[in-house]
Design a protein around this motif. Sequence first.
Motif, PDB file in Angstrom:
ATOM      1  N   ALA A 261     -22.654 -46.113  51.637  1.00 42.28           N
ATOM      2  CA  ALA A 261     -22.814 -44.660  51.591  1.00 42.28           C
ATOM      3  C   ALA A 261     -21.720 -44.014  50.745  1.00 42.28           C
ATOM      4  O   ALA A 261     -21.988 -43.081  49.976  1.00 42.28           O
ATOM      5  CB  ALA A 261     -22.794 -44.096  53.011  1.00 42.28           C
ATOM      6  N   THR A 262     -20.497 -44.507  50.868  1.00 41.40           N
ATOM      7  CA  THR A 262     -19.385 -43.960  50.075  1.00 41.40           C
ATOM      8  C   THR A 262     -19.598 -44.201  48.591  1.00 41.40           C
ATOM      9  O   THR A 262     -19.337 -43.320  47.756  1.00 41.40           O
ATOM     10  CB  THR A 262     -18.058 -44.593  50.532  1.00 41.40           C
ATOM     11  N   THR A 263     -20.075 -45.380  48.232  1.00 43.17           N
ATOM     12  CA  THR A 263     -20.317 -45.700  46.820  1.00 43.17           C
ATOM     13  C   THR A 263     -21.373 -44.788  46.228  1.00 43.17           C
ATOM     14  O   THR A 263     -21.177 -44.210  45.144  1.00 43.17           O
ATOM     15  CB  THR A 263     -20.758 -47.169  46.690  1.00 43.17           C
ATOM     16  N   ILE A 264     -22.497 -44.637  46.914  1.00 40.11           N
ATOM     17  CA  ILE A 264     -23.577 -43.795  46.387  1.00 40.11           C
ATOM     18  C   ILE A 264     -23.119 -42.344  46.270  1.00 40.11           C
ATOM     19  O   ILE A 264     -23.408 -41.661  45.286  1.00 40.11           O
ATOM     20  CB  ILE A 264     -24.816 -43.917  47.294  1.00 40.11           C
ATOM     21  N   PHE A 265     -22.391 -41.873  47.260  1.00 40.63           N
ATOM     22  CA  PHE A 265     -21.921 -40.493  47.258  1.00 40.63           C
ATOM     23  C   PHE A 265     -20.916 -40.222  46.141  1.00 40.63           C
ATOM     24  O   PHE A 265     -20.800 -39.083  45.659  1.00 40.63           O
ATOM     25  CB  PHE A 265     -21.299 -40.174  48.624  1.00 40.63           C
ATOM     26  N   SER A 266     -20.195 -41.266  45.693  1.00 37.98           N
ATOM     27  CA  SER A 266     -19.098 -41.082  44.739  1.00 37.98           C
ATOM     28  C   SER A 266     -19.507 -41.305  43.289  1.00 37.98           C
ATOM     29  O   SER A 266     -18.677 -41.075  42.394  1.00 37.98           O
ATOM     30  CB  SER A 266     -17.947 -42.038  45.095  1.00 37.98           C
ATOM     31  N   ILE A 267     -20.715 -41.746  43.019  1.00 39.29           N
ATOM     32  CA  ILE A 267     -21.116 -42.085  41.649  1.00 39.29           C
ATOM     33  C   ILE A 267     -21.228 -40.870  40.723  1.00 39.29           C
ATOM     34  O   ILE A 267     -20.804 -40.944  39.557  1.00 39.29           O
ATOM     35  CB  ILE A 267     -22.429 -42.881  41.671  1.00 39.29           C
ATOM     36  N   PRO A 268     -21.797 -39.725  41.136  1.00 38.62           N
ATOM     37  CA  PRO A 268     -22.067 -38.633  40.186  1.00 38.62           C
ATOM     38  C   PRO A 268     -20.898 -38.176  39.335  1.00 38.62           C
ATOM     39  O   PRO A 268     -21.064 -38.005  38.119  1.00 38.62           O
ATOM     40  CB  PRO A 268     -22.597 -37.511  41.092  1.00 38.62           C
ATOM     41  N   PRO A 269     -19.675 -37.935  39.877  1.00 43.78           N
ATOM     42  CA  PRO A 269     -18.609 -37.472  38.975  1.00 43.78           C
ATOM     43  C   PRO A 269     -18.233 -38.485  37.910  1.00 43.78           C
ATOM     44  O   PRO A 269     -17.858 -38.092  36.795  1.00 43.78           O
ATOM     45  CB  PRO A 269     -17.433 -37.195  39.929  1.00 43.78           C
ATOM     46  N   ALA A 270     -18.341 -39.773  38.200  1.00 48.97           N
ATOM     47  CA  ALA A 270     -18.037 -40.784  37.184  1.00 48.97           C
ATOM     48  C   ALA A 270     -19.035 -40.696  36.035  1.00 48.97           C
ATOM     49  O   ALA A 270     -18.656 -40.794  34.857  1.00 48.97           O
ATOM     50  CB  ALA A 270     -18.058 -42.179  37.807  1.00 48.97           C
ATOM     51  N   VAL A 271     -20.306 -40.492  36.356  1.00 45.32           N
ATOM     52  CA  VAL A 271     -21.323 -40.390  35.314  1.00 45.32           C
ATOM     53  C   VAL A 271     -21.128 -39.118  34.503  1.00 45.32           C
ATOM     54  O   VAL A 271     -21.096 -39.137  33.258  1.00 45.32           O
ATOM     55  CB  VAL A 271     -22.736 -40.411  35.937  1.00 45.32           C
ATOM     56  N   ARG A 272     -20.978 -37.999  35.161  1.00 39.81           N
ATOM     57  CA  ARG A 272     -20.903 -36.703  34.468  1.00 39.81           C
ATOM     58  C   ARG A 272     -19.675 -36.596  33.574  1.00 39.81           C
ATOM     59  O   ARG A 272     -19.774 -36.182  32.416  1.00 39.81           O
ATOM     60  CB  ARG A 272     -20.904 -35.579  35.495  1.00 39.81           C
ATOM     61  N   LEU A 273     -18.513 -36.950  34.085  1.00 39.12           N
ATOM     62  CA  LEU A 273     -17.291 -36.769  33.310  1.00 39.12           C
ATOM     63  C   LEU A 273     -17.148 -37.818  32.214  1.00 39.12           C
ATOM     64  O   LEU A 273     -16.515 -37.549  31.188  1.00 39.12           O
ATOM     65  CB  LEU A 273     -16.088 -36.790  34.238  1.00 39.12           C
ATOM     66  N   THR A 274     -17.730 -38.991  32.396  1.00 37.70           N
ATOM     67  CA  THR A 274     -17.754 -39.953  31.298  1.00 37.70           C
ATOM     68  C   THR A 274     -18.629 -39.445  30.167  1.00 37.70           C
ATOM     69  O   THR A 274     -18.239 -39.506  28.983  1.00 37.70           O
ATOM     70  CB  THR A 274     -18.269 -41.314  31.787  1.00 37.70           C
ATOM     71  N   GLU A 275     -19.809 -38.948  30.499  1.00 38.00           N
ATOM     72  CA  GLU A 275     -20.683 -38.386  29.471  1.00 38.00           C
ATOM     73  C   GLU A 275     -20.017 -37.198  28.785  1.00 38.00           C
ATOM     74  O   GLU A 275     -20.056 -37.071  27.544  1.00 38.00           O
ATOM     75  CB  GLU A 275     -22.004 -37.943  30.103  1.00 38.00           C
ATOM     76  N   LEU A 276     -19.398 -36.322  29.562  1.00 40.08           N
ATOM     77  CA  LEU A 276     -18.727 -35.153  28.987  1.00 40.08           C
ATOM     78  C   LEU A 276     -17.600 -35.564  28.052  1.00 40.08           C
ATOM     79  O   LEU A 276     -17.434 -34.992  26.963  1.00 40.08           O
ATOM     80  CB  LEU A 276     -18.189 -34.269  30.113  1.00 40.08           C
ATOM     81  N   GLY A 277     -16.809 -36.556  28.448  1.00 40.87           N
ATOM     82  CA  GLY A 277     -15.698 -36.979  27.612  1.00 40.87           C
ATOM     83  C   GLY A 277     -16.139 -37.591  26.299  1.00 40.87           C
ATOM     84  O   GLY A 277     -15.569 -37.304  25.242  1.00 40.87           O
ATOM     85  N   ILE A 278     -17.180 -38.421  26.330  1.00 40.94           N
ATOM     86  CA  ILE A 278     -17.645 -39.059  25.099  1.00 40.94           C
ATOM     87  C   ILE A 278     -18.312 -38.035  24.187  1.00 40.94           C
ATOM     88  O   ILE A 278     -18.129 -38.071  22.960  1.00 40.94           O
ATOM     89  CB  ILE A 278     -18.595 -40.218  25.438  1.00 40.94           C
ATOM     90  N   ARG A 279     -19.064 -37.122  24.759  1.00 39.93           N
ATOM     91  CA  ARG A 279     -19.687 -36.081  23.928  1.00 39.93           C
ATOM     92  C   ARG A 279     -18.646 -35.142  23.321  1.00 39.93           C
ATOM     93  O   ARG A 279     -18.897 -34.518  22.285  1.00 39.93           O
ATOM     94  CB  ARG A 279     -20.686 -35.276  24.748  1.00 39.93           C
ATOM     95  N   GLY A 280     -17.481 -35.045  23.957  1.00 46.10           N
ATOM     96  CA  GLY A 280     -16.442 -34.163  23.446  1.00 46.10           C
ATOM     97  C   GLY A 280     -15.548 -34.775  22.387  1.00 46.10           C
ATOM     98  O   GLY A 280     -14.632 -34.116  21.894  1.00 46.10           O
ATOM     99  N   VAL A 281     -15.783 -36.030  22.019  1.00 47.55           N
ATOM    100  CA  VAL A 281     -14.984 -36.669  20.966  1.00 47.55           C
ATOM    101  C   VAL A 281     -15.274 -35.989  19.630  1.00 47.55           C
ATOM    102  O   VAL A 281     -16.428 -35.688  19.298  1.00 47.55           O
ATOM    103  CB  VAL A 281     -15.303 -38.173  20.896  1.00 47.55           C
ATOM    104  N   ASP A 282     -14.238 -35.753  18.868  1.00 47.17           N
ATOM    105  CA  ASP A 282     -14.359 -35.092  17.565  1.00 47.17           C
ATOM    106  C   ASP A 282     -15.293 -35.904  16.657  1.00 47.17           C
ATOM    107  O   ASP A 282     -15.027 -37.076  16.375  1.00 47.17           O
ATOM    108  CB  ASP A 282     -12.983 -34.973  16.924  1.00 47.17           C
ATOM    109  N   PRO A 283     -16.404 -35.290  16.171  1.00 52.70           N
ATOM    110  CA  PRO A 283     -17.310 -36.041  15.292  1.00 52.70           C
ATOM    111  C   PRO A 283     -16.645 -36.532  14.012  1.00 52.70           C
ATOM    112  O   PRO A 283     -17.044 -37.561  13.457  1.00 52.70           O
ATOM    113  CB  PRO A 283     -18.422 -35.027  14.983  1.00 52.70           C
TER     114      PRO A 283
END
Length: 306
Positions: free
Chosen positions: A155-177
């Motif tokens: 239950a802890t693992t499933i509950f904790s996954i969303p911020p890892a997905v969102r902030l990883t996507e946000l960080g990679i999309r924010g890399v200077d083109p």
Amino acid sequence: MPRIQLGSYVEQFITWLLRTIPGVLDGISAVVTVVVDALTAVLAGPPFYVWVAILTVAALLVRGWGLAVFTLIGFLLISSLDLWQEAMETLGVVIVAAVIATAIGVPLGIWAARQRTTSAVLRPILDFMQTTPVFVYLIPAVFFFGIGAVPGVVATTIFSIPPAVRLTELGIRGVDPEVVEAAHAFGAHPRQILREVQLPMALPSIMAGINQVIMLALSMVVVAGLAGAGGLGSTVVSAVTQLDIATGFEGGLAVVIVAIFLDRFTAALAQRPSQGLWSRLRPRRAAAPAGQATEATPAQPAPVPS
């Protein structure tokens, strides 16, 4: 209008899963139990002062004297409250859940950053996962894995996954083109660009996601005490049910100390200088404007000797 029996459909689905894949569930339960028990034995086996010294030195090397002093005083306080065993059990569950959540969430975030379709599909799923009450996660976990540490970890693992997905996507999309284009110009392979340019530049955002994973895992571990997960969660739950203010305060304080240590420690790791292709591109990009300025400045004629 007739009532939709949605809950009964979900119950039938869970019952079908229990009949269809009992071996898979038993395998997951066995693996998680072995890992959690082994990690807890490593953390709680030696005398408390051994781990206090190790954690203090690690905090000193990674962050400095401030975190080292806090670590020393905080974990000594936990030991003086006779909550060392419970704190180590909680730390073991949090580490296992956070590692699994990060191992799942970061690759999903990378995939979502590189594929718009994947991002569009994951977004409503992550919204659903983040808005679902924490107690709801325990219901299927207990059905599938019974009472103990395993449903708490799942239950802890499933509950904790969303911020890892969102902030990883946000960080990679924010890399200077422009940096990515420069890496392409140097002939870097897309995997090399991801590994040595995008991930190092997105590391602060990824580490922020890991921080959130740890914080959510700690909050969920306390709730998982209702399912018999043990550790500080059981201490807090027992204090609440018995209206024991003193024990509840001490257990909550121990959770806060562990949470602050993990938060500051992981945040400090993100501030360490990165190596690889990105470290080689930075001086080249910094030297490029100076070179352009030199070319734009007309050369001064040499003085004529008298």
